[in-house]
Design a protein around this motif. Structure first.
Motif, PDB file in Angstrom:
ATOM      1  N   GLU A 130      -1.604   0.803  -5.373  1.00 33.38           N
ATOM      2  CA  GLU A 130      -2.630  -0.042  -4.756  1.00 33.38           C
ATOM      3  C   GLU A 130      -2.979   0.450  -3.348  1.00 33.38           C
ATOM      4  OE1 GLU A 130      -2.537  -4.440  -5.278  1.00 33.38           O
ATOM      5  OE2 GLU A 130      -2.569  -4.491  -3.089  1.00 33.38           O
ATOM      6  N   LEU A 131      -1.960   0.833  -2.614  1.00 37.77           N
ATOM      7  CA  LEU A 131      -2.208   1.293  -1.247  1.00 37.77           C
ATOM      8  C   LEU A 131      -2.982   2.610  -1.236  1.00 37.77           C
ATOM      9  CD1 LEU A 131       1.162   0.378   0.519  1.00 37.77           C
ATOM     10  CD2 LEU A 131      -1.026  -0.820   0.633  1.00 37.77           C
ATOM     11  N   ARG A 132      -2.671   3.465  -2.222  1.00 37.41           N
ATOM     12  CA  ARG A 132      -3.415   4.735  -2.312  1.00 37.41           C
ATOM     13  C   ARG A 132      -4.879   4.460  -2.640  1.00 37.41           C
ATOM     14  NH1 ARG A 132       0.326   6.873  -5.952  1.00 37.41           N
ATOM     15  NH2 ARG A 132       2.196   7.428  -4.772  1.00 37.41           N
ATOM     16  N   ASN A 133      -5.118   3.559  -3.592  1.00 36.75           N
ATOM     17  CA  ASN A 133      -6.505   3.191  -3.921  1.00 36.75           C
ATOM     18  C   ASN A 133      -7.239   2.661  -2.703  1.00 36.75           C
ATOM     19  OD1 ASN A 133      -6.191   3.868  -6.538  1.00 36.75           O
ATOM     20  ND2 ASN A 133      -5.881   1.762  -7.300  1.00 36.75           N
ATOM     21  N   LEU A 134      -6.567   1.731  -1.997  1.00 35.84           N
ATOM     22  CA  LEU A 134      -7.192   1.141  -0.809  1.00 35.84           C
ATOM     23  C   LEU A 134      -7.512   2.227   0.211  1.00 35.84           C
ATOM     24  CD1 LEU A 134      -5.295  -2.210  -0.096  1.00 35.84           C
ATOM     25  CD2 LEU A 134      -7.677  -1.915  -0.771  1.00 35.84           C
ATOM     26  N   GLY A 135      -6.583   3.153   0.349  1.00 39.08           N
ATOM     27  CA  GLY A 135      -6.792   4.259   1.291  1.00 39.08           C
ATOM     28  C   GLY A 135      -8.042   5.050   0.940  1.00 39.08           C
ATOM     29  N   GLU A 136      -8.223   5.303  -0.352  1.00 45.84           N
ATOM     30  CA  GLU A 136      -9.388   6.086  -0.770  1.00 45.84           C
ATOM     31  C   GLU A 136     -10.696   5.333  -0.538  1.00 45.84           C
ATOM     32  OE1 GLU A 136      -8.871   7.576  -4.776  1.00 45.84           O
ATOM     33  OE2 GLU A 136      -7.025   8.587  -4.086  1.00 45.84           O
ATOM     34  N   ILE A 137     -10.663   4.040  -0.783  1.00 49.15           N
ATOM     35  CA  ILE A 137     -11.882   3.243  -0.609  1.00 49.15           C
ATOM     36  C   ILE A 137     -12.205   3.039   0.874  1.00 49.15           C
ATOM     37  CG2 ILE A 137     -12.896   0.946  -0.937  1.00 49.15           C
ATOM     38  CD1 ILE A 137     -11.133   0.822  -3.552  1.00 49.15           C
ATOM     39  N   ILE A 138     -11.181   2.663   1.627  1.00 45.13           N
ATOM     40  CA  ILE A 138     -11.411   2.296   3.030  1.00 45.13           C
ATOM     41  C   ILE A 138     -11.570   3.532   3.926  1.00 45.13           C
ATOM     42  CG2 ILE A 138     -10.393   1.110   5.026  1.00 45.13           C
ATOM     43  CD1 ILE A 138      -8.884  -0.692   2.977  1.00 45.13           C
ATOM     44  N   LYS A 139     -10.849   4.574   3.585  1.00 41.66           N
ATOM     45  CA  LYS A 139     -10.756   5.749   4.472  1.00 41.66           C
ATOM     46  C   LYS A 139     -10.426   5.294   5.898  1.00 41.66           C
ATOM     47  CE  LYS A 139     -13.573   8.806   1.728  1.00 41.66           C
ATOM     48  NZ  LYS A 139     -13.808   7.785   0.657  1.00 41.66           N
ATOM     49  N   PRO A 140      -9.285   4.660   6.055  1.00 47.75           N
ATOM     50  CA  PRO A 140      -8.935   4.051   7.349  1.00 47.75           C
ATOM     51  C   PRO A 140      -8.670   5.092   8.433  1.00 47.75           C
ATOM     52  CG  PRO A 140      -7.098   3.902   5.811  1.00 47.75           C
ATOM     53  CD  PRO A 140      -8.228   4.508   5.046  1.00 47.75           C
ATOM     54  N   ASP A 141      -9.013   4.727   9.673  1.00 48.83           N
ATOM     55  CA  ASP A 141      -8.657   5.586  10.805  1.00 48.83           C
ATOM     56  C   ASP A 141      -7.175   5.423  11.122  1.00 48.83           C
ATOM     57  OD1 ASP A 141     -11.502   6.360  11.960  1.00 48.83           O
ATOM     58  OD2 ASP A 141     -11.556   4.264  11.361  1.00 48.83           O
ATOM     59  N   GLU A 142      -6.690   4.206  10.896  1.00 48.28           N
ATOM     60  CA  GLU A 142      -5.272   3.936  11.157  1.00 48.28           C
ATOM     61  C   GLU A 142      -4.654   3.242   9.949  1.00 48.28           C
ATOM     62  OE1 GLU A 142      -3.465   4.499  13.952  1.00 48.28           O
ATOM     63  OE2 GLU A 142      -5.009   4.893  15.475  1.00 48.28           O
ATOM     64  N   VAL A 143      -3.519   3.756   9.492  1.00 52.97           N
ATOM     65  CA  VAL A 143      -2.715   3.025   8.512  1.00 52.97           C
ATOM     66  C   VAL A 143      -1.431   2.656   9.241  1.00 52.97           C
ATOM     67  CG1 VAL A 143      -1.533   3.100   6.297  1.00 52.97           C
ATOM     68  CG2 VAL A 143      -3.675   4.366   6.614  1.00 52.97           C
ATOM     69  N   LEU A 144      -1.298   1.375   9.549  1.00 56.12           N
ATOM     70  CA  LEU A 144      -0.156   0.959  10.366  1.00 56.12           C
ATOM     71  C   LEU A 144       0.878   0.229   9.516  1.00 56.12           C
ATOM     72  CD1 LEU A 144      -2.175  -0.251  13.501  1.00 56.12           C
ATOM     73  CD2 LEU A 144      -1.001   1.934  13.170  1.00 56.12           C
ATOM     74  N   GLU A 175      -9.043  -3.877  -4.175  1.00 55.37           N
ATOM     75  CA  GLU A 175     -10.042  -2.808  -4.076  1.00 55.37           C
ATOM     76  C   GLU A 175     -11.462  -3.375  -3.950  1.00 55.37           C
ATOM     77  OE1 GLU A 175      -7.576  -2.957  -6.215  1.00 55.37           O
ATOM     78  OE2 GLU A 175      -6.530  -1.017  -6.363  1.00 55.37           O
ATOM     79  N   GLU A 176     -11.748  -4.348  -4.828  1.00 52.54           N
ATOM     80  CA  GLU A 176     -13.091  -4.934  -4.820  1.00 52.54           C
ATOM     81  C   GLU A 176     -13.371  -5.644  -3.479  1.00 52.54           C
ATOM     82  OE1 GLU A 176     -13.866  -7.187  -8.485  1.00 52.54           O
ATOM     83  OE2 GLU A 176     -15.259  -8.401  -7.313  1.00 52.54           O
ATOM     84  N   THR A 177     -12.348  -6.352  -2.984  1.00 52.58           N
ATOM     85  CA  THR A 177     -12.504  -7.047  -1.699  1.00 52.58           C
ATOM     86  C   THR A 177     -12.820  -6.055  -0.585  1.00 52.58           C
ATOM     87  OG1 THR A 177     -10.769  -8.520  -2.497  1.00 52.58           O
ATOM     88  CG2 THR A 177     -11.432  -8.773  -0.199  1.00 52.58           C
ATOM     89  N   ALA A 178     -12.098  -4.946  -0.599  1.00 53.64           N
ATOM     90  CA  ALA A 178     -12.325  -3.931   0.440  1.00 53.64           C
ATOM     91  C   ALA A 178     -13.743  -3.383   0.341  1.00 53.64           C
ATOM     92  CB  ALA A 178     -11.306  -2.804   0.300  1.00 53.64           C
ATOM     93  N   GLU A 179     -14.182  -3.086  -0.880  1.00 49.17           N
ATOM     94  CA  GLU A 179     -15.539  -2.538  -1.070  1.00 49.17           C
ATOM     95  C   GLU A 179     -16.601  -3.521  -0.576  1.00 49.17           C
ATOM     96  OE1 GLU A 179     -15.529  -1.644  -5.204  1.00 49.17           O
ATOM     97  OE2 GLU A 179     -14.796   0.419  -4.890  1.00 49.17           O
ATOM     98  N   ASN A 180     -16.457  -4.792  -0.975  1.00 43.23           N
ATOM     99  CA  ASN A 180     -17.406  -5.809  -0.533  1.00 43.23           C
ATOM    100  C   ASN A 180     -17.466  -5.894   0.986  1.00 43.23           C
ATOM    101  OD1 ASN A 180     -18.073  -6.443  -3.117  1.00 43.23           O
ATOM    102  ND2 ASN A 180     -16.686  -8.218  -3.268  1.00 43.23           N
TER     103      ASN A 180
END
Ligand SMILES: Nc1nc2c(ncn2[C@@H]2O[C@H](COP(=O)(O)OP(=O)(O)OP(=O)(O)O)[C@@H](O)[C@H]2O)c(=O)[nH]1
Ligand SMILES: [Mg+2]
Length: 446
Positions: A196-210, A164-169
Motif C-alpha cells: 500500500e505504501l509503495r502504491n501511495l508513493g507512486e501516486i503521490i510522488k511525495p517530496d518527503e516520506v516521513l 490510493e483513490e483518496t490520494a488521487e482525488n
C-alpha cells in the motif's frame, strides 16, 4: 519537560568534569562510568555506549588539547562533540516550500496527530496546508483527522474508497501549498502495508516520506527505521512522544545510527507541540550550556571578522565594526540570542546596562540598521558623533528608513560601545566575558 532525566544526568556529568581537580586516568574513568550509566538508563544500545565512551577516553588520554584549551575544557568539548555526533550530527534539511508529505509508521505511533501538527507548523509559517486521510482501515481515523483539520481551519480531503483513490482525488482537487497525507498504521511492516505504501508513493510522488516513531520504543527505533528504509524508502524520521518517556535518548541515538535524519520531534499532544530537530541545539539545551558550540560554528561559517573582533576588544568600536558584527550575526539569530550565548555575560551584570528594548532586537531591525550604515559616508562610520540632523535625514532617505530608526541606531550604538568597553576593554581585556568568547571562537593573539 522533554528528557528531564537524561538532561539532568548529563548536566551532572558535565558538572563533574568541571569540578575535577586533575584530569588523569582515574578521573576520566570515573566520569566515563557516570556517562555510561546515564546513557544506558535512557535505553541507548549497550554496544553504542561502549564504543562512544571508549573513543572519548582515548581522545582525552592520548590526544593533546588544542592550544588555548586546558585539558578540562577539552574534555568538555570532546564530550559535547561526541554527544552531538551520537544524536545525529547534522540537522536534517527541511524546506519551507510547496510540497507533498507522506507520513508512515506503525500503529499508534502518532501519525495522525503529527499530520495536524505539521499542518499548523506550515500554516504559521505562511504556507497553506491541506490534510488527506488515506487511512481507510480504522473506521474512526478520518473522523479524527477531520476534527483536527476543523480545529485548525485547514481543508481536509477524505473522499475515496481506498487509500490510493483518496490520494488521487485529493491531488486533483487540492490547491494548497503543502499537502500532508496521513496513512494507516499496522502492527508490523508486513507485505500488505509495504504494498500500500509503495502504491501511495507512486501516486503521490511525495517530496518527503516521513517515518513516525514513538520515543518510548527506545533503541528499537533503529531496526524500525532500517526496515522501513529498505522496504519503502524514507526521507526522514519524526520522533513523537518525547515528552513522556525516559527512553527518548535511546530512540534518538538509534535513529541517528540507522543513517536516517530525524527532522522533527513531537513533544506533546497539542497541535503546537512540534519542534524541528537540530542535534547541536538539542544537546546544548539538554546540558544547559547555552548555544556556545552553535555560536562558534555559525560564527565561523558566517565569516566572523577577526580584525573587527580584535578592534572591538581594544575599545576601537566604530560603526564599521558594528556593521561587520551585524553582517556576521545575520544567520545567527537575534542580537539578544547572540549575547545570551556569551558565557558569563548575563551573570556579570553588564546585560542590565544594555539599552532598554535592546534585548529583543530582531533581524528586522538589524536589517534596517545595515541599510542605514550602508548609506553613510566612510567619515560618518568612523566618527558617528558628526551625524546630526541634516545627515540623519539624508541617511534615512538614502536607506529607505525613518529618521527615528537612525536615531535609534545611534543611541544603541553608543550604549553598546560603552558596554563593550566595560566587558572587553581595560583590565577585563584578558579575562572579561568578551575575551572568553573570542578565545572560544579561535580569535587568538588578544
Ligand atoms: N504525549 C504525547 N502524545 C502524543 C504525541 N504524539 C501523539 N500522541 C498521542 O498518541 C496517541 C496516538 O496518536 P495518533 O496520532 O492517533 O497515532 P497514529 O499513528 O495516527 O495511530 P493509528 O492511525 O491508529 O496507527 C494519541 O493519543 C496522541 O494524542 C506526542 O508527541 N506526545
Ligand atoms: Mg492515525
Amino acid at each position: 519537560m522533554v528528557l528531564d532525566r537524561l538532561g539532568s544526568g548529563l548536566k551532572d556529568t558535565f558538572k563533574r568534569i568541571a569540578g575535577l581537580g586533575v584530569v588523569d586516568k582515574k578521573a576520566v574513568e570515573m566520569v566515563i562510568r557516570d556517562l555510561q550509566r546515564v546513557l544506558l538508563q535512557s535505553d541507548v544500545d549497550v554496544k553504542m555506549v561502549f564504543e562512544m565512551t571508549t573513543r572519548i577516553k582515548e581522545r582525552i588520554l592520548k590526544e593533546k588539547p588544542p592550544t588555548g584549551l586546558t585539558l578540562k575544557e577539552y574534555f568538555i568539548r570532546v564530550l559535547y562533540d561526541e554527544l552531538v555526533a551520537f544524536l545525529g550530527e547534522e540537522q536534517g534539511s527541511f524546506s519551507l516550500k510547496p510540497q507533498k508529505i507522506l507520513l508512515i509508521g506503525l500503529f499508534a505511533s502518532g501519525k495522525t496527530t503529527t499530520a495536524g501538527k505539521l499542518a499548523k507548523w506550515f500554516k504559521t509559517r505562511g504556507l497553506s496546508p491541506a490534510l488527506v486521510g488515506c487511512d481507510v482501515h480504522r473506521p474512526a481515523a478520518r473522523e479524527q483527522l477531520s476534527q483536527l483539520a476543523e480545529k485548525m481551519d485547514v481543508p481536509v480531503y477524505i473522499d475515496g474508497k481506498t487509500a490510493e483513490e483518496t490520494a488521487e482525488n485529493a491531488l486533483s482537487e487540492s490547491k494548497e501549498d503543502v499537502i500532508i497525507f496521513d496513512s494507516a498504521g499496522r502492527n508490523a511492516l508486513d507485505e500488505e502495508l509495504a504494498a500500500e505504501l509503495r502504491n501511495l508513493g507512486e501516486i503521490i510522488k511525495p517530496d518527503e516520506v516521513l517515518l513516525v516513531i514513538p520515543a518510548d520504543i527506545g533503541q528499537a527505533a533503529r531496526r524500525q527505521a532500517e526496515e522501513f528504509s529498505k522496504l519503502v524508502g524514507i526521507t526522514g524520521i519524526i520522533i513523537t512522544k518525547m515528552d513522556g518517556t525516559a527512553k527518548a535518548g535511546g530512540a534518538l541515538a538509534a535513529a541517528a545510527a540507522s543513517g536516517a535524519k530525524v527532522k522533527f520531534m513531537g513533544v506533546g499532544e497539542k497541535p503546537a507541540d512540534l519542534e524541528q530537530y537540530d542535534p547541536k541545539r538539542f544537546v546544548s539545551k539538554l546540558i544547559g550550556y547555552g548555544d556556545i558550540q552553535g555560536l562558534i560554528e555559525k560564527a565561523k561559517n558566517a565569516g566572523f571578522n577577526e580584525d573587527a573582533a580584535k578592534r572591538m576588544m581594544e575599545g576601537k568600536f566604530t560603526l564599521n565594526e558594528f556593521y561587520e558584527q551585524l553582517k556576521s550575526m545575520q544567520g545567527m539569530g537575534s542580537l539578544s540570542k547572540m549575547l545570551d550565548m556569551i558565557p558569563g555575560l548575563s551573570s556579570s551584570g553588564l546585560m542590565k546596562k544594555m539599552p532598554a528594548g535592546f534585548m529583543d532586537v530582531q533581524e528586522e531591525k538589524m536589517k534596517k540598521w545595515k541599510y542605514a550604515i550602508d548609506s553613510m559616508t566612510p567619515e560618518e562610520r568612523e566618527n558617528p558623533d558628526i551625524i546630526k540632523n541634516t545627515r540623519i535625514s539624508r541617511i534615512a532617505k538614502g536607506s529607505g528608513t525613518k529618521e527615528s530608526d537612525i536615531r535609534d541606531l545611534l543611541k544603541n550604538f553608543k550604549q553598546i560601545k560603552k558596554v563593550m568597553k566595560m566587558a572587553g576593554g581595560g583590565k577585563g581585556l584578558k579575562r572579561g566575558p568578551l575575551a572568553r568568547l573570542m578565545k572560544q571562537m579561535g580569535v587568538g593573539g588578544i
